[in-house]
Design an enzyme around this catalytic site. Structure first.
Site: not given
Ligand code: CMC
Length: 391
Positions: A269, A326
């Site tokens: 998140h 989720d």
């Molecule tokens: N699985 C594997 N790696 C992950 C995940 C995941 N679910 N989420 C983040 N990471 C890694 C990402 O690859 C990055 O790694 P590195 O630093 O090595 O490049 C690090 O963790 C930081 O992640 P980010 O993508 O820069 O974080 P963000 O704040 O931009 O994204 C997020 C947040 C929710 C989009 C992301 O965690 C994600 O894609 N999660 C899976 C989808 C999900 O469950 N979404 C629902 C969010 S909560 C409810 C809502 O908003 O609807």
């Protein structure tokens, strides 16, 4: 690059002042209008929480009764709007159908949409009342089944469940455990400050676009798998693991190998870095509901094993990746009888009061300006046109 600061994904840029929802991501705190989410999930109802989110205070009994009545008497759709559903192919995903339906609502709006307070109230009631009807019709359409008119003698949740699962030929039996579970899930989704869909609603609204069109844009933003669409993606991930027999360890390894492009859906998140308070509440409910319904706990066990594996793995702990809201919701929606393509629609019904509250807050705030981010230009600065025969 001059006077602009690059902030990809708005990780550190506030776009507005807001008095609706408070989040402390490090401490795992979520409060609507100051009230902790845990207390609301335990004691409130979705309509009472919606009133709180929309108007800033918990309603008195009389205010809640009036709000409830206003909504329950607005569930019916114009018959012509109902016809629209026939035009969509069977098996259409219910999210784009819902977005189309909400856009269409603005063309049926009586009185015509305006910023006047009384009209705004009308639009609020209509959206709160008619989005569940549109959602249920979209669902019935995807199955090719007949729709049911809303029943205003029923509660908000009961009416929606009946429109979703009832059939014209026999009375619909209400299951109180399911009703309360959905009520709680909707409360947990009611608002979440400047997330992608809410920011979209505000952005679209900032141009002066009406509430319906702004909310429909929010539905589109919510549909993506990184946002609300994650609840569908989680269940599909779990089902695929179950069907292929892939072990938790192999799957986690695949996620850690960035080249695979596979994410652990329902994890991570932007704001919560230790736990998502909503996920904790959902997990408790999932456990209670699914254990009562044999056949549904196989995927729950898989989800629990995935969470356990992630908790003891440096990849996830170093990046502060924990289950988000989720991760467990889809399991409950599935036990209620919803197919996975309806999960994000349920999220939409929950998030509606938040979107409307933000749109109203923004439209009443004299400091509001049209949303217009800057950019850092990386293209060629200037060159001269070359006729095609000389390229
Ligand atoms: N699985 C594997 N790696 C992950 C995940 C995941 N679910 N989420 C983040 N990471 C890694 C990402 O690859 C990055 O790694 P590195 O630093 O090595 O490049 C690090 O963790 C930081 O992640 P980010 O993508 O820069 O974080 P963000 O704040 O931009 O994204 C997020 C947040 C929710 C989009 C992301 O965690 C994600 O894609 N999660 C899976 C989808 C999900 O469950 N979404 C629902 C969010 S909560 C409810 C809502 O908003 O609807």
């Amino acid at each position: 690059t001059g006077d602009v600061t690059l902030d990809v994904g708005f990780g550190n840029t506030a776009a507005c002042r807001s008095a609706i929802t408070y989040i402390d991501g490090d401490a795992g705190i979520l409060r609507y209008r100051g009230y902790p989410i845990e207390q609301l999930a335990e004691h409130s109802t979705f309509l009472e929480t919606s009133y709180l989110v929309l108007y800033g205070e918990l309603p008195t009994a009389a205010q809640l009764a009036e709000f409830t009545e206003r909504i329950s008497t607005h569930h019916l759709l114009d018959e012509r709007l109902k016809e629209m559903f026939r035009l969509f192919p069977r098996r259409s995903h219910p999210m784009p159908v819902l977005a189309a339906g909400i856009n269409a609502l603005s063309t049926f709006a009586m009185p015509p949409v305006s910023l006047e307070e009384k009209t705004l109230e009308q639009q609020t009631y209509r959206l709160m009342a008619q989005v569940p009807t549109l959602a249920a019709y979209g669902y019935k359409n995807s199955l090719g089944l007949p729709t049911l008119y809303p029943d205003e003698s029923l509660g908000y949740i009961e009416n929606f469940l009946r429109m979703s699962f009832g059939v014209p030929s026999r009375p619909y039996e209400i299951d109180d455990t399911i009703v309360r579970a959905l009520d709680v899930l909707l409360i947990l989704h009611a608002d979440h400050e400047q997330n992608c869909s809410t920011s979209t609603v505000r952005m679209v609204g900032s141009s002066g676009a009406n509430l319906y069109l702004s909310v429909a844009a929010g539905v589109s933003a919510l549909s993506g798998p990184l946002h609300g669409g994650a609840n569908q993606a989680v269940i599909e991930m779990l089902q695929q693991m179950r069907d292929t027999g892939e072990s938790v360890a192999t799957f986690v390894q695949k996620v850690k190998d960035k080249k695979s492009g596979v994410k652990l859906m329902g994890f991570g998140h932007r704001i919560y870095k230790n736990f998502d308070p909503r996920a904790q509440i959902v997990k408790r409910h999932a456990d209670a509901i699914l254990r009562e319904r044999p056949g549904h706990d196989e995927l729950l066990d898989l989800a629990l094993a995935l969470e356990e594996a992630a908790r003891s793995d440096d990849y996830f702990t170093e990046r502060k990746l924990y289950p988000n809201v989720d991760f467990y919701t889809g399991l409950i929606y599935q036990a209620m009888g919803f197919p996975s393509n309806m999960f994000t629609v349920l999220f939409t019904i929950g998030r509606l009061p938040g979107w409307i509250a933000h749109w109203r807050e923004q439209s009443l705030d004299p400091a509001t300006k049209i949303g217009r981010p800057r950019q850092v230009y990386t293209g060629v600065v200037q060159r001269d046109y070359v006729p095609s025969d000389q390229r």
